[in-house]
Design an enzyme around this catalytic site. Structure first.
Site, PDB file in Angstrom:
ATOM      1  N   GLU A 198       0.814  -1.168  -0.012  1.00 30.23           N
ATOM      2  CA  GLU A 198       0.253  -0.103   0.040  1.00 30.23           C
ATOM      3  C   GLU A 198       1.009   1.371   0.027  1.00 30.23           C
ATOM      4  O   GLU A 198       0.523   2.321  -0.679  1.00 30.23           O
ATOM      5  CB  GLU A 198      -1.002   0.105   1.247  1.00 30.23           C
ATOM      6  CG  GLU A 198      -2.022  -1.164   1.039  1.00 30.23           C
ATOM      7  CD  GLU A 198      -2.845  -0.932  -0.308  1.00 30.23           C
ATOM      8  OE1 GLU A 198      -2.985   0.206  -0.584  1.00 30.23           O
ATOM      9  OE2 GLU A 198      -3.541  -2.106  -0.581  1.00 30.23           O
TER      10      GLU A 198
ATOM     11  N   CYS B 247     -20.775  -1.984 -17.653  1.00 29.48           N
ATOM     12  CA  CYS B 247     -20.734  -2.114 -16.186  1.00 29.48           C
ATOM     13  C   CYS B 247     -21.659  -2.952 -15.426  1.00 29.48           C
ATOM     14  O   CYS B 247     -22.818  -2.888 -15.757  1.00 29.48           O
ATOM     15  CB  CYS B 247     -20.778  -0.594 -15.589  1.00 29.48           C
ATOM     16  SG  CYS B 247     -20.610  -0.453 -13.715  1.00 29.48           S
TER      17      CYS B 247
ATOM     18  N   TYR C 189      -6.278   6.671   4.210  1.00 29.97           N
ATOM     19  CA  TYR C 189      -6.398   5.542   3.189  1.00 29.97           C
ATOM     20  C   TYR C 189      -5.522   4.378   3.607  1.00 29.97           C
ATOM     21  O   TYR C 189      -5.991   3.072   3.491  1.00 29.97           O
ATOM     22  CB  TYR C 189      -6.182   5.866   1.639  1.00 29.97           C
ATOM     23  CG  TYR C 189      -5.816   4.925   0.797  1.00 29.97           C
ATOM     24  CD1 TYR C 189      -6.976   3.960   0.143  1.00 29.97           C
ATOM     25  CD2 TYR C 189      -4.498   4.213   0.424  1.00 29.97           C
ATOM     26  CE1 TYR C 189      -6.772   2.766  -0.349  1.00 29.97           C
ATOM     27  CE2 TYR C 189      -4.383   3.211  -0.127  1.00 29.97           C
ATOM     28  CZ  TYR C 189      -5.648   2.572  -0.633  1.00 29.97           C
ATOM     29  OH  TYR C 189      -5.520   1.213  -1.450  1.00 29.97           O
TER      30      TYR C 189
ATOM     31  N   ASP D  57      -9.719   4.623  -2.518  1.00 24.40           N
ATOM     32  CA  ASP D  57      -8.436   5.014  -2.977  1.00 24.40           C
ATOM     33  C   ASP D  57      -9.061   5.950  -4.391  1.00 24.40           C
ATOM     34  O   ASP D  57     -10.242   6.161  -4.583  1.00 24.40           O
ATOM     35  CB  ASP D  57      -7.559   3.854  -3.725  1.00 24.40           C
ATOM     36  CG  ASP D  57      -8.622   2.994  -4.643  1.00 24.40           C
ATOM     37  OD1 ASP D  57      -9.709   3.350  -4.842  1.00 24.40           O
ATOM     38  OD2 ASP D  57      -7.542   2.433  -5.512  1.00 24.40           O
TER      39      ASP D  57
END
Length: 311
Positions: free
Chosen positions: A54, A213, A137, A155
Site C-alpha cells: 500500500e 458495467c 487510506y 482510493d
C-alpha cells in the site's frame, strides 16, 4: 441501506432507490470473480507485506510497483528485517519507484513496529495512523486487506466510482461513510478489491465503460451518460473525495532533479560540488544546492565533510 438506480433528477438526486439485496453486491461479486486482477499482494494477508504494497502504491501505478514489491518482499519479508537494514540500502532498492520519502517512512515504520508493537503491525486505526507516512487510506487498506475488518477503502478508483454512483461530488467524510455502508458483513477483503478493480477496469477516468458495467443500474451518472439526451453536467468524480488531482509535469521538475541525484548516490558517494552535475542543473547551482539541503533535512542523504551519501 439502498443504492441509486440510473437516472438523476434535475438536482442530481436519484429518481428511485433499490435495496442492496436487489443485486448490487451479487452482481459486482460475480463480475469480479471473472475479471479480477491477479496481483502479488493479493496472494498474502501478511500485515507487513500488505502495508509495504500500500505504501508503494501511493501515487504510483500498479505496473510500476509489481517488480519493486516482489523484490522488497523477498529481501525484507518482516518489519524486523527492514528495521535492521541500512536506510541507504532501502533507498537504493526503492530507486526508480519515485517519492523516496515513502521508503524512509517505511523504514522508520518498521523500527516502530519492532520496538513498540512487538514486531506486529497494529490493527487499531489510531495506531496505524501514528506510523510515519500512513494516512487514512493506507491505514484502512491495512485493516481491510490484512485483518478483514469491515471498513471501506477509498482510493482514487473507489472515490471516482462512489461519486458517479451518487451523481455528485462527495466530501471526504461522506465518501468514507458511503464506502463503509457498502461493505457486506464479513466480506471486506473481496468487496474492496472488487471496487478497486471496477474503477481500474471499467469506471475509468477518461473512458468509462458504462455500457459494460456490471452495476450500471445502480449508478446515477450512467443514466446521464447512456440516456438519449446527455445532461451536459460535468463528471461528478472531478475533485471528489479520494480522486487524485492531476500532477504537475515531471520533466524539468524538482522531483526529477532529486531523483537523478538519489540515483547517482545509490552507486557511489559524490562530492557536494558535483551535485548540480548529477542533477543536470549545472546552470542553476543555487537550485541544486537548495535541493541538496532539502534532501539532507528529509533524512534521504547525509553530508560527510565535502561529500554526500545516500541515507
Amino acid at each position: 441501506m439502498s443504492v441509486p438506480t440510473a437516472g438523476p433528477d434535475s438536482h442530481g438526486a436519484p429518481l428511485a432507490r433499490l435495496d442492496e439485496r436487489d443485486g448490487l453486491h451479487a452482481r459486482l461479486s460475480q463480475w469480479w470473480e471473472a475479471e479480477r486482477r491477479d496481483l502479488p499482494w493479493r496472494r498474502t494477508r501478511d500485515p507487513w507485506l500488505v502495508l509495504v504494497s500500500e505504501v508503494m502504491l501511493q501515487q504510483t501505478q500498479v505496473d510500476r510497483v509489481l517488480p519493486y514489491f516482489e523484490a522488497f518482499a523477498e529481501r525484507w519479508p518482516t518489519p524486523q528485517q527492514c528495521a535492521a537494514a541500512e536506510l541507504a540500502d532501502v533507498l537504493a532498492a526503492w530507486q526508480g519507484l519515485g517519492y523516496p520519502r515513502r521508503a524512509r517512512n517505511l523504514w522508520r515504520t518498521a523500527a516502530i513496529i519492532t520496538e513498540r508493537h512487538g514486531g506486529g503491525v497494529p490493527t487499531d486505526l489510531d495506531d496505524l495512523l501514528a506510523l510515519p507516512g500512513v494516512g487514512p487510506y493506507t491505514a484502512r487498506a491495512v485493516q481491510a486487506f490484512a485483518f478483514g475488518i469491515d471498513i471501506g477503502v477509498v482510493d482514487t478508483n473507489v472515490g471516482r466510482t462512489l461519486a458517479r454512483w451518487t451523481g455528485r461530488r462527495l466530501a471526504p467524510a461522506e465518501a468514507q461513510r458511503i464506502a463503509d455502508e457498502r461493505v457486506p458483513a464479513g466480506q471486506s477483503w473481496a468487496w474492496n478489491q472488487a471496487m478497486m478493480d471496477l474503477g481500474a477496469l471499467v469506471c475509468t477516468k477518461r473512458d468509462p465503460g458504462c455500457g459494460r458495467c456490471p452495476v450500471q443500474p445502480w449508478c446515477a451518472w450512467a443514466g446521464e451518460v447512456l440516456g438519449s439526451e446527455h445532461s451536459g453536467r460535468p463528471d461528478p468524480a472531478d475533485r471528489s473525495a479520494g480522486v487524485s488531482a492531476r500532477q504537475a509535469p515531471f520533466e524539468g521538475s524538482d522531483r526529477q532533479a532529486r531523483g537523478r541525484l538519489l540515483a547517482a548516490l545509490s552507486t557511489i558517494d559524490i562530492e557536494r560540488a558535483g551535485a548540480a552535475g548529477a542533477m543536470d542543473l549545472e546552470r542553476d547551482e543555487a537550485r541544486a544546492q537548495r535541493l541538496v539541503e532539502e534532501l539532507i533535512a528529509e533524512g534521504l542523504i547525509t553530508a560527510v565533510g565535502d561529500r554526500i551519501r545516500l541515507g
